[in-house]
Scaffold this active site. Structure first.
Site, short mmCIF file in Angstrom:
data_model
loop_
_atom_site.label_atom_id
_atom_site.label_comp_id
_atom_site.label_asym_id
_atom_site.label_seq_id
_atom_site.Cartn_x
_atom_site.Cartn_y
_atom_site.Cartn_z
N GLU A 1 0.86 -1.18 0.00
CA GLU A 1 0.00 0.00 0.00
C GLU A 1 0.89 1.22 0.00
O GLU A 1 1.79 1.35 0.83
CB GLU A 1 -0.91 -0.01 1.24
CG GLU A 1 -2.01 -1.05 1.19
CD GLU A 1 -3.08 -0.74 0.16
OE1 GLU A 1 -3.30 0.44 -0.15
OE2 GLU A 1 -3.70 -1.68 -0.33
N CYS B 1 -5.37 1.95 -1.48
CA CYS B 1 -4.72 3.19 -1.89
C CYS B 1 -5.18 3.67 -3.26
O CYS B 1 -4.79 4.75 -3.69
CB CYS B 1 -3.21 3.07 -1.81
SG CYS B 1 -2.52 1.69 -2.69
#
Length: 183
Positions: free
Chosen positions: A4, A38
Site C-alpha cells: 500500500e 490506496c
C-alpha cells in the site's frame, strides 16, 4: 505480497459521460473495501452542466450500501481496520462540515464501522481532499474547465490512480489532448 503506497484517487466526470454508469463506478470505487485501498476513489470532479444529475445518481447508490460487520453476508461496507481509524475519518468529516462542507449522506460511526459518506462544498486544502482518508468517504465538486479539473486531480502528493469518464472527452473542443496526467 501487496504494498500500500497511499492515495486519494480522483475521477473526472465530463458532461458527455454516461452519468448512471459513472455514478455506479464511483460508488464501487469509493466504497469497496470500506475505502481502505490506496486506489479508492476519494475525489470526484463533475462538469458543472451534469453535476446535479450525477449527485442525484450517486447519493441513492451510496445510501443503499449496507454497513455492518464482515460476518454479515449482506454487508457492502465493512469496518475500518480499528476504531482509531474510524474516529479519524469522523474527525475529518466533521472538520470539513465545520469549515463549510455539506454532508449529503452517511458519516455516522458505530464502533469501527462508518456509513458511506458523500461530501460536497469542500475545498482542496481540506484533509478530506488533500490527504488519504482511507475510509468510506468521497467528495464531489463541480468544474467548468477540463484543464482546471485535471490540474486539481494532479494537485496531490499521491498519484497512483485517476479516472476520466468518458475517454471520448479527450480532444473535444476546450479539452487539451496533451494534458499531463499524474502517474
Amino acid at each position: 505480497m501487496v504494498l500500500e503506497l497511499g492515495g486519494n484517487a480522483g475521477v473526472i466526470v465530463c458532461a458527455d459521460a454516461n452519468i448512471d454508469f459513472a455514478a455506479e463506478r464511483c460508488a464501487a470505487g469509493g466504497f469497496t473495501y470500506a475505502g481502505q485501498t490506496c486506489i479508492s476513489v476519494q475525489r470526484i470532479l463533475v462538469e458543472d452542466g451534469v453535476y446535479d444529475k450525477f449527485v442525484a445518481a450517486l447519493v441513492p447508490r451510496v445510501q443503499k450500501l449496507r454497513s455492518a460487520t464482515v460476518w454479515n453476508e449482506a454487508t457492502d461496507v465493512g469496518p475500518l481496520i480499528n476504531e482509531a481509524a474510524a474516529r479519524r475519518n469522523i474527525e475529518w468529516i466533521e472538520e470539513a462540515v465545520r469549515d463549510g462542507a455539506k454532508l449529503l449522506c452517511g458519516g455516522q460511526r458505530i464502533g469501527s464501522t462508518i456509513t458511506p459518506a458523500v461530501l460536497t462544498n469542500t475545498r482542496p486544502e481540506m484533509r478530506v481532499n488533500c490527504m488519504e482518508i482511507f475510509g468510506p468517504v468521497v467528495t464531489v465538486e463541480k468544474f467548468t474547465q477540463y484543464d482546471d479539473a485535471l490540474a486539481s486531480i494532479n494537485r496531490s502528493d499521491f498519484g497512483l490512480q485517476a479516472g476520466c469518464s468518458p475517454a471520448t472527452s479527450f480532444g473535444s473542443p476546450g479539452r487539451s489532448r496533451h494534458s499531463k496526467w499524474a502517474v
